[in-house]
Design a protein around this motif. Structure first.
Motif, mmCIF file in Angstrom:
data_model
loop_
_atom_site.group_PDB
_atom_site.id
_atom_site.type_symbol
_atom_site.label_atom_id
_atom_site.label_comp_id
_atom_site.label_asym_id
_atom_site.label_seq_id
_atom_site.Cartn_x
_atom_site.Cartn_y
_atom_site.Cartn_z
ATOM 1 N N GLU A 161 0.844 -1.185 0.000
ATOM 2 C CA GLU A 161 0.000 0.000 0.000
ATOM 3 C C GLU A 161 0.884 1.240 0.000
ATOM 4 O OE1 GLU A 161 -3.801 -1.715 2.479
ATOM 5 O OE2 GLU A 161 -2.170 -0.792 3.613
ATOM 6 N N ASP A 215 -3.522 4.041 -1.353
ATOM 7 C CA ASP A 215 -3.836 3.236 -2.533
ATOM 8 C C ASP A 215 -3.084 1.920 -2.453
ATOM 9 O OD1 ASP A 215 -5.480 5.049 -4.189
ATOM 10 O OD2 ASP A 215 -3.659 6.268 -4.250
ATOM 11 N N LEU A 222 0.012 6.871 -9.304
ATOM 12 C CA LEU A 222 0.508 6.971 -7.937
ATOM 13 C C LEU A 222 1.670 7.942 -7.828
ATOM 14 C CD1 LEU A 222 0.328 3.213 -7.058
ATOM 15 C CD2 LEU A 222 -1.180 5.014 -6.246
#
Length: 194
Positions: free
Chosen positions: A151, A161, A185
């Motif tokens: 994560e 996320d 990300l």
């Protein structure tokens, strides 16, 4: 450093003077320290999350989900990134060891079983988390490896996320992620050995 059979703390070494400082108190089980690439925070995992669950078979309390990621601002003047995250400007300063143990803050995520944490550029932090599962699946009669999820927490947007699932234990390598996931990300190179 282990300070007892069930506790260990994180220590910092001043390479110039040779002096050692306790970054966390020797009353918890703190592990897996990692510095922020920008030099602002010390990340670590800790078994401080004492949120018991009742075992319906044995009728006693268990602490199956016992750990959580934490951070320590290395400057005593730095505002908590959970209140307001500011990008670093200028060179990295020395670590303010005075009061460092009182600056530890948990990430605003649920407790779980965590194995490693690493700081990434751009105010992001990644960790490996496992689910609570029965012992028969992995421990007793099976040669199957335990698998977890990587994560990523973004200190700027305060969001978490999932980068990858089904990651085997030991040194974790999450490489060659699809470019789209890396772009979303904001991670140029995904976690390379947590």
């Amino acid at each position: 450093r282990p300070s007892g059979p069930y506790t260990q703390n994180i220590r910092l070494l001043d390479a110039r003077s040779g002096r050692v400082y306790d970054a966390t108190p020797p009353t918890n089980f703190d592990y897996s320290p990692a510095f922020d690439p920008e030099g602002r925070y010390l990340y670590f995992l800790s078994r401080r999350a004492f949120n018991p669950a009742m075992d319906p078979v044995q009728f006693y309390y268990v602490f199956a989900r016992h750990s959580r990621p934490y951070l320590i601002p290395l400057s005593k003047d730095d505002v908590s990134p959970f209140i307001e995250y500011r990008r670093r400007e200028g060179p990295v300063q020395d670590i303010d060891v005075e009061g460092i143990q009182t600056r530890a803050e948990p990430f605003p995520v649920e407790e779980g079983i965590h194995a490693a944490v690493v700081g990434l550029r751009g105010g992001k932090v990644a960790w490996l988390r496992y689910e609570v599962e029965g012992a028969l699946k992995y421990y007793l009669w099976s040669a199957q490896e335990r698998r977890g999820v990587v994560e990523i927490y973004d200190l700027e947007t305060k969001t978490k996320d999932q980068l990858a699932g089904g990651v085997a234990g030991g040194p974790v390598q999450v490489l060659d992620q699809p470019r789209a996931a890396a772009d979303v990300l904001g991670v140029e190179r995904a976690v390379a050995e947590l």
